[in-house]
Design an enzyme around this catalytic site. Structure first.
Site, PDB file in Angstrom:
ATOM      1  N   ILE A  42       0.866  -1.185   0.000  1.00 15.92           N
ATOM      2  CA  ILE A  42       0.000   0.000   0.000  1.00 15.92           C
ATOM      3  C   ILE A  42       0.903   1.235   0.000  1.00 15.92           C
ATOM      4  O   ILE A  42       1.709   1.403   0.930  1.00 15.92           O
ATOM      5  CB  ILE A  42      -0.919  -0.003   1.248  1.00 15.92           C
ATOM      6  CG1 ILE A  42      -1.843  -1.231   1.232  1.00 15.92           C
ATOM      7  CG2 ILE A  42      -1.728   1.280   1.330  1.00 15.92           C
ATOM      8  CD1 ILE A  42      -2.810  -1.317   0.061  1.00 15.92           C
ATOM      9  N   ASP A 135      -6.518   9.886  15.106  1.00 15.05           N
ATOM     10  CA  ASP A 135      -7.782   9.319  15.608  1.00 15.05           C
ATOM     11  C   ASP A 135      -8.968   9.958  14.898  1.00 15.05           C
ATOM     12  O   ASP A 135      -9.487  10.958  15.337  1.00 15.05           O
ATOM     13  CB  ASP A 135      -7.861   9.544  17.116  1.00 15.05           C
ATOM     14  CG  ASP A 135      -9.114   8.941  17.737  1.00 15.05           C
ATOM     15  OD1 ASP A 135      -9.784   8.126  17.086  1.00 15.05           O
ATOM     16  OD2 ASP A 135      -9.431   9.312  18.885  1.00 15.05           O
ATOM     17  N   GLU A 169     -18.396   7.209  16.464  1.00 18.69           N
ATOM     18  CA  GLU A 169     -17.657   6.319  17.387  1.00 18.69           C
ATOM     19  C   GLU A 169     -17.325   7.058  18.667  1.00 18.69           C
ATOM     20  O   GLU A 169     -17.374   6.505  19.768  1.00 18.69           O
ATOM     21  CB  GLU A 169     -16.363   5.816  16.717  1.00 18.69           C
ATOM     22  CG  GLU A 169     -15.592   4.774  17.556  1.00 18.69           C
ATOM     23  CD  GLU A 169     -14.559   5.344  18.505  1.00 18.69           C
ATOM     24  OE1 GLU A 169     -13.965   4.574  19.276  1.00 18.69           O
ATOM     25  OE2 GLU A 169     -14.337   6.589  18.512  1.00 18.69           O
ATOM     26  N   ASP A 198      -8.300   1.572  14.225  1.00 21.64           N
ATOM     27  CA  ASP A 198      -8.549   2.823  14.944  1.00 21.64           C
ATOM     28  C   ASP A 198      -7.247   3.262  15.604  1.00 21.64           C
ATOM     29  O   ASP A 198      -6.784   2.616  16.545  1.00 21.64           O
ATOM     30  CB  ASP A 198      -9.655   2.588  15.997  1.00 21.64           C
ATOM     31  CG  ASP A 198     -10.058   3.862  16.717  1.00 21.64           C
ATOM     32  OD1 ASP A 198      -9.535   4.942  16.375  1.00 21.64           O
ATOM     33  OD2 ASP A 198     -10.907   3.770  17.627  1.00 21.64           O
ATOM     34  N   ASP A 304       0.010  -1.545   5.227  1.00 19.42           N
ATOM     35  CA  ASP A 304       0.360  -2.809   4.559  1.00 19.42           C
ATOM     36  C   ASP A 304      -0.219  -4.007   5.318  1.00 19.42           C
ATOM     37  O   ASP A 304      -0.671  -4.976   4.706  1.00 19.42           O
ATOM     38  CB  ASP A 304       1.885  -2.957   4.455  1.00 19.42           C
ATOM     39  CG  ASP A 304       2.502  -1.959   3.481  1.00 19.42           C
ATOM     40  OD1 ASP A 304       1.771  -1.399   2.640  1.00 19.42           O
ATOM     41  OD2 ASP A 304       3.733  -1.746   3.567  1.00 19.42           O
TER      42      ASP A 304
HETATM   43  N1  TRP Z   1     -11.181   5.542  19.672  1.00 17.62           N
HETATM   44  C1  TRP Z   1     -10.743   5.129  20.973  1.00 17.62           C
HETATM   45  C2  TRP Z   1     -11.223   6.164  21.954  1.00 17.62           C
HETATM   46  O1  TRP Z   1     -11.308   7.330  21.582  1.00 17.62           O
HETATM   47  C3  TRP Z   1      -9.244   5.052  21.040  1.00 17.62           C
HETATM   48  C4  TRP Z   1      -8.839   3.837  21.743  1.00 17.62           C
HETATM   49  C5  TRP Z   1      -8.565   3.728  23.048  1.00 17.62           C
HETATM   50  C6  TRP Z   1      -8.696   2.560  21.151  1.00 17.62           C
HETATM   51  N2  TRP Z   1      -8.238   2.447  23.315  1.00 17.62           N
HETATM   52  C7  TRP Z   1      -8.322   1.724  22.181  1.00 17.62           C
HETATM   53  C8  TRP Z   1      -8.836   2.081  19.869  1.00 17.62           C
HETATM   54  C9  TRP Z   1      -8.067   0.391  21.927  1.00 17.62           C
HETATM   55  C10 TRP Z   1      -8.587   0.751  19.634  1.00 17.62           C
HETATM   56  C11 TRP Z   1      -8.232  -0.094  20.643  1.00 17.62           C
HETATM   57  O2  TRP Z   1     -11.523   5.848  23.087  1.00 17.62           O
HETATM   58 ZN    ZN Z   2     -10.812   6.531  17.718  1.00 17.23          ZN
END
Ligand code: TRP
Ligand code: ZN
Length: 315
Positions: A42, A135, A169, A198, A304
């Protein structure tokens, strides 16, 4: 072996004889079945170009891409246009949260066994305090570029591929929960795996793999092992992203993560580089989560890895 040790045989002659040998073998039925196609690399530049677009979208829309704000819908329109042009079948799923309309974007790649669906997803909304580039522009861009790579390769896997970008989210996994809750139990049972991306380009990165479905976990772990990169199990708030609703509904899940507000230890800095005693992402949920808040090496490896897992698990 050097060709010079084969006097009288040109490389062209050698190539012809090898080709003849292979043809003979395959006629005799002795050739092994072709290996499943490997995922393409990628291009990091493509992933970063999407991040630049997300940054511009935030700048033009009050500085964020949050649920219920113009920057969210503009982000979704950007991703959707790329997917539509690449031949995906896209669907916008609307929901309401905190009195505002939210949107999930679902993109199906035509073909494959629709009784075995492999999904890859990422949340596309930011918090309201900033552009949300790590994020979760990072996951959103990597999943988008993986989908576009599927189209460029005209990949025709055994299983059906579906990509998703979740809304809201940051308000508590609202979009992904809405999607899972609105699946019939028959359609839920057809999802053989959901992969979540994420925060995958944290500026002081760790390499964390979700400890959920063992087969999915192994695909990611083996990938990093092949790069010589150590991994750890993800522990910074298990269930804090969009894989949780799928997991709770009994769908096998997995994913990767480079860390949020937790602090990198000395042992982690020794194996991954970066700065111990500092957060994996000092700009987590802050206005400084811009295109400067990205570690290119982590984003490159993890993009990737996303493509590798999608190819591997759908072949
Ligand atoms: N989007 C999550 C949040 O804002 C960020 C996060 C925290 C996360 N811990 C995680 C994403 C573990 C993936 C796995 O809370
Ligand atoms: Zn997040």
């Amino acid at each position: 072996m050097k060709l010079s040790v084969l006097p009288g045989r040109t490389s062209a002659a050698l190539a012809v004889s090898v080709a003849t040998l292979l043809a003979t073998a395959s006629i005799a039925g002795a050739a092994p079945a072709p290996a499943a196609a490997a995922a393409p690399d990628i291009p990091l530049a493509n992933v970063k170009a999407h991040l630049t677009q997300f940054q511009s979208i935030a700048a033009a829309n009050g500085g964020n891409r949050a649920h219920g704000r113009a920057g969210y819908k503009a982000s979704l329109d950007y991703v959707k246009a790329k997917l539509d042009a690449a031949g995906f079948t896209t669907t916008i799923q609307q929901f309401t949260s905190s009195g505002r309309t939210g949107y999930n974007l679902i993109a199906d790649w035509p073909g494959g066994d629709t009784n075995q669906v492999v999904m890859a997803g990422s949340h596309l909304d930011s918090v309201s305090s900033g552009a949300g580039i790590n994020d979760n522009g990072s996951g959103s861009a990597a999943v988008l570029e993986t989908a576009l790579a599927v189209s460029r390769a005209q990949y025709q896997p055994t299983k059906h591929l579906r990509f998703a970008w979740w809304g809201a989210e940051e308000l508590g996994l609202v979009g992904s929960r809405y999607y899972v809750n609105n699946l019939s139990s028959a359609n839920r049972a057809k999802i053989s795996g959901y992969l979540n991306f994420d925060m995958i380009g944290s500026p002081n990165p760790g390499y964390f793999v979700y400890d959920d479905d063992p087969a999915i976990e192994k695909v990611f772990k083996d990938y990093y092992a092949g790069l010589g990169v150590a991994t750890e199990i993800e522990t910074e708030g298990d269930g804090r992203s969009d894989h949780a609703p799928f997991k709770n509904a009994g769908v096998p899940v997995g994913g990767i993560f480079t860390g949020a507000s937790n602090t990198k230890s000395a042992a982690q800095a020794a194996k991954w580089g970066g700065t111990s005693g500092q957060a994996f992402d000092r700009c987590y949920h802050s206005s400084c989560d811009t295109t400067s808040n990205i570690n290119d090496t982590a984003l490159n490896r993890n993009s990737d890895a996303a493509a590798h897992a999608v190819w591997e698990l759908s072949s």
